[in-house]
Design a protein around this motif. Structure first.
Motif, PDB file in Angstrom:
ATOM      1  N   LYS A   1     -10.799  -2.404  -0.803  1.00  0.00           N
ATOM      2  CA  LYS A   1     -11.004  -2.723   0.608  1.00  0.00           C
ATOM      3  C   LYS A   1     -10.381  -4.072   0.960  1.00  0.00           C
ATOM      4  O   LYS A   1      -9.709  -4.207   1.969  1.00  0.00           O
ATOM      5  CB  LYS A   1     -12.513  -2.773   0.893  1.00  0.00           C
ATOM      6  CG  LYS A   1     -12.950  -1.789   1.925  1.00  0.00           C
ATOM      7  CD  LYS A   1     -14.457  -1.820   2.123  1.00  0.00           C
ATOM      8  CE  LYS A   1     -14.818  -0.748   3.146  1.00  0.00           C
ATOM      9  NZ  LYS A   1     -16.229  -0.494   3.269  1.00  0.00           N
TER      10      LYS A   1
ATOM     11  N   LEU B   1      -6.493  -3.924   1.004  1.00  0.00           N
ATOM     12  CA  LEU B   1      -5.960  -3.305   2.225  1.00  0.00           C
ATOM     13  C   LEU B   1      -6.063  -4.284   3.392  1.00  0.00           C
ATOM     14  O   LEU B   1      -5.111  -4.486   4.149  1.00  0.00           O
ATOM     15  CB  LEU B   1      -6.753  -2.034   2.553  1.00  0.00           C
ATOM     16  CG  LEU B   1      -6.594  -0.864   1.582  1.00  0.00           C
ATOM     17  CD1 LEU B   1      -7.679   0.179   1.819  1.00  0.00           C
ATOM     18  CD2 LEU B   1      -5.221  -0.230   1.735  1.00  0.00           C
TER      19      LEU B   1
ATOM     20  N   TYR C   1      -9.795   2.710   7.599  1.00  0.00           N
ATOM     21  CA  TYR C   1      -8.398   2.369   7.898  1.00  0.00           C
ATOM     22  C   TYR C   1      -8.188   1.894   9.342  1.00  0.00           C
ATOM     23  O   TYR C   1      -7.657   0.806   9.560  1.00  0.00           O
ATOM     24  CB  TYR C   1      -7.467   3.558   7.629  1.00  0.00           C
ATOM     25  CG  TYR C   1      -7.279   3.978   6.189  1.00  0.00           C
ATOM     26  CD1 TYR C   1      -7.326   3.065   5.138  1.00  0.00           C
ATOM     27  CD2 TYR C   1      -7.014   5.310   5.873  1.00  0.00           C
ATOM     28  CE1 TYR C   1      -7.124   3.474   3.825  1.00  0.00           C
ATOM     29  CE2 TYR C   1      -6.811   5.723   4.566  1.00  0.00           C
ATOM     30  CZ  TYR C   1      -6.860   4.813   3.542  1.00  0.00           C
ATOM     31  OH  TYR C   1      -6.651   5.217   2.254  1.00  0.00           O
TER      32      TYR C   1
ATOM     33  N   LEU D   1       0.467   4.526   6.214  1.00  0.00           N
ATOM     34  CA  LEU D   1      -0.670   4.460   5.298  1.00  0.00           C
ATOM     35  C   LEU D   1      -0.860   5.818   4.640  1.00  0.00           C
ATOM     36  O   LEU D   1      -1.160   6.813   5.315  1.00  0.00           O
ATOM     37  CB  LEU D   1      -1.900   4.036   6.107  1.00  0.00           C
ATOM     38  CG  LEU D   1      -3.221   3.729   5.430  1.00  0.00           C
ATOM     39  CD1 LEU D   1      -3.051   3.123   4.056  1.00  0.00           C
ATOM     40  CD2 LEU D   1      -4.015   2.777   6.290  1.00  0.00           C
TER      41      LEU D   1
ATOM     42  N   ASN E   1      -2.570   8.196   1.567  1.00  0.00           N
ATOM     43  CA  ASN E   1      -3.739   8.259   0.680  1.00  0.00           C
ATOM     44  C   ASN E   1      -3.815   9.631   0.032  1.00  0.00           C
ATOM     45  O   ASN E   1      -4.117  10.618   0.676  1.00  0.00           O
ATOM     46  CB  ASN E   1      -5.004   7.971   1.519  1.00  0.00           C
ATOM     47  CG  ASN E   1      -6.294   8.127   0.732  1.00  0.00           C
ATOM     48  OD1 ASN E   1      -7.276   8.647   1.241  1.00  0.00           O
ATOM     49  ND2 ASN E   1      -6.309   7.679  -0.497  1.00  0.00           N
TER      50      ASN E   1
ATOM     51  N   LEU F   1       2.030   1.794   2.529  1.00  0.00           N
ATOM     52  CA  LEU F   1       0.840   1.317   1.828  1.00  0.00           C
ATOM     53  C   LEU F   1       0.214   2.542   1.176  1.00  0.00           C
ATOM     54  O   LEU F   1      -0.296   3.436   1.862  1.00  0.00           O
ATOM     55  CB  LEU F   1      -0.128   0.651   2.819  1.00  0.00           C
ATOM     56  CG  LEU F   1      -0.957  -0.482   2.217  1.00  0.00           C
ATOM     57  CD1 LEU F   1      -1.704  -1.226   3.290  1.00  0.00           C
ATOM     58  CD2 LEU F   1      -1.849  -0.057   1.109  1.00  0.00           C
TER      59      LEU F   1
ATOM     60  N   ASP G   1      -2.557   4.160  -0.983  1.00  0.00           N
ATOM     61  CA  ASP G   1      -3.920   3.967  -1.491  1.00  0.00           C
ATOM     62  C   ASP G   1      -4.167   5.030  -2.562  1.00  0.00           C
ATOM     63  O   ASP G   1      -4.422   6.193  -2.272  1.00  0.00           O
ATOM     64  CB  ASP G   1      -4.906   4.108  -0.325  1.00  0.00           C
ATOM     65  CG  ASP G   1      -6.363   3.969  -0.761  1.00  0.00           C
ATOM     66  OD1 ASP G   1      -6.640   4.056  -1.970  1.00  0.00           O
ATOM     67  OD2 ASP G   1      -7.219   3.810   0.120  1.00  0.00           O
TER      68      ASP G   1
ATOM     69  N   MET H   1      -1.616   0.365  -3.986  1.00  0.00           N
ATOM     70  CA  MET H   1      -2.987  -0.138  -4.143  1.00  0.00           C
ATOM     71  C   MET H   1      -3.816   0.801  -5.010  1.00  0.00           C
ATOM     72  O   MET H   1      -3.635   2.017  -4.965  1.00  0.00           O
ATOM     73  CB  MET H   1      -3.608  -0.236  -2.744  1.00  0.00           C
ATOM     74  CG  MET H   1      -4.967  -0.859  -2.709  1.00  0.00           C
ATOM     75  SD  MET H   1      -6.038   0.200  -1.725  1.00  0.00           S
ATOM     76  CE  MET H   1      -7.023   0.892  -3.020  1.00  0.00           C
TER      77      MET H   1
END
Ligand SMILES: Cc1ncc(COP(=O)(O)O)c(C=O)c1O
Length: 401
Positions: A101, A104, A128, A169, A171, A202, A204, A234
């Motif tokens: 967390k 990010l 997010y 982003l 994930n 990014l 995740d 990440m």
């Protein structure tokens, strides 16, 4: 003049925490509640990791650490990226934070200016958009629904990119859908991103180790090395090592971004807890075999839950490849009425009627930006899951036209 900052008008509290809290309250009142809202493994942290923390305390590793993490942990992270992802991040190109967390958050803090857009595929993890908003950016949602197995297509990504897009982003496996992208599916997205130099990725990867069957995990910088210079990869120890309470997350990325995040963290929390960092060194460097054991348990639970939900009247539940969530659609039940005469108009109505009637706590899909669905976390025992799914079947069967 208002006392509270304007930013609070743009931020919502976490729906997942709210559901967990409501379930706890009903339980305290004596109701038989099964909570399927929480996003953490039910397994204990492995003993070798706990012992490393105890040893760190005994050695006196109880002082401030460098902001970006102890050298031993940054080395372990660098080795982990090489070993598991084929990614070359030098220790100085890594950073340790208080949970994924914080990583990010600080990445957004370090890069977003007002008006900068962040593309977020929906359904998305609840934090997010709020993080982006707090940091002054604009979340741009792109729906990735049941038709595409909750995965974003290259066309949809292309259409969402503007000159103001700063981040995409990504994930996978996803919270809340459990969807995981194959190498080819990631390649289709990175091909689009190669054409738009202003966009950073990014990624995740926090659910990396929770993938099932013969699915193989990939991350964008590995699939498209040409994007590595504008990717922040990440990860963290919370989910894979059952270490949610230890609060250790990390990332690998280009030095100038890592340095900017380090600067922000230095004025904020400084280094993550010293003892947790030593535990994380053991998590990353120590035996990894329990990951496979946990994975098998999770896969069994997933199959149980998907099977039972698909037998519930009006629900449709695809089989996700990863994480510990399923994200069934309750579209078939919208417009129906409970035996008490309450009409189900939305997924939020569905989950609150389910909680009241059967004491099963799940999270409504609209909290994750795509509905009518709901999220079930299957990070709990098979016995409880079986009972919860029977109750859901009974509840769905009780609804009338
Ligand atoms: C998708 C996703 N990313 C990041 C996190 C953050 O985890 P932590 O801060 O515990 O590392 C979570 C936790 O729920 C998550 O679901």
């Amino acid at each position: 003049m208002a006392f509270l900052a304007d930013v609070l008008d743009r931020v919502k509290p976490s729906a997942t925490i709210a559901v967990t809290q409501k379930a706890r309250e009903l339980k305290a009142k004596g109701m038989d509640v099964i909570g399927l809202g929480a996003g953490e493994p039910d397994f204990d942290t492995p003993d070798n990791i706990k012992e490393a923390a105890v040893a760190a305390i005994a050695r006196g590793e109880t002082k401030y650490t460098p902001v970006a993490g102890i050298p031993q942990l940054r080395e372990a992270i660098s080795n982990k990226f090489k070993r598991e992802n084929g990614l070359d991040y030098k220790p100085e190109e890594t950073i340790v934070g208080t949970g994924g967390k914080q990583i990010l958050f600080n990445a957004f803090m370090a890069t977003l200016n007002p008006g900068d857009e962040v593309i977020i595929p929906a359904p998305y993890w609840v934090s997010y958009p709020e993080m982006v908003a707090i940091c002054g950016g604009t979340p741009v949602f792109v729906e990735a629904g049941l038709e595409t197995d909750f995965k974003l297509t290259a066309e949809a990504l292309e259409a969402a990119i503007t000159p103001k897009t700063k981040w995409f982003l990504f994930n996978s496996p996803s919270n809340p859908s459990g969807a995981a992208y194959s190498k080819e599916e990631i390649k289709a997205l990175t091909d689009v991103l190669l054409r738009h130099e202003q966009v950073w990725v990014l990624s995740d990867d926090i659910y990396e180790h929770l993938v099932y069957g013969d699915f193989t995990f990939h991350t964008p910088a590995q699939v498209e090395p040409r994007l590595k210079e504008r990717t922040l990869t990440m990860n963290g120890v919370s989910k894979a090592y059952s270490m949610t309470g230890w609060r250790i997350g990390y990332a690998g990325g280009p030095l100038h971004l890592i340095k900017a995040m380090d600067m922000i963290q230095g004025q904020q929390t400084s280094g993550a807890a010293s003892i947790s960092q030593w535990a994380a060194v053991e998590a990353l460097n120590g035996p990894q075999d329990f990951i496979a054991t946990n994975r098998e348990v999770f896969q069994g639970r997933r199959d149980l839950v998907v099977g039972m939900l698909n037998q519930a009247k009006g629900l449709e539940c695809p089989t996700p490849q990863g994480a510990f969530y399923v994200y069934p659609s309750c579209k078939g039940l919208i417009g129906k009425t409970t035996p008490e005469g309450k009409r189900i108009e939305s997924d939020e109505d569905f989950v609150s009627a389910l909680l009241e009637a059967e004491g099963v706590a799940v999270v409504h899909g609209s909290a994750f930006g795509l509905g009518p669905n709901f999220r079930i976390s299957y990070a709990t025992s098979e016995a409880l899951l079986e009972e919860a799914c029977s109750r859901i079947q009974r509840f769905c069967g009780s609804l009338r036209d």
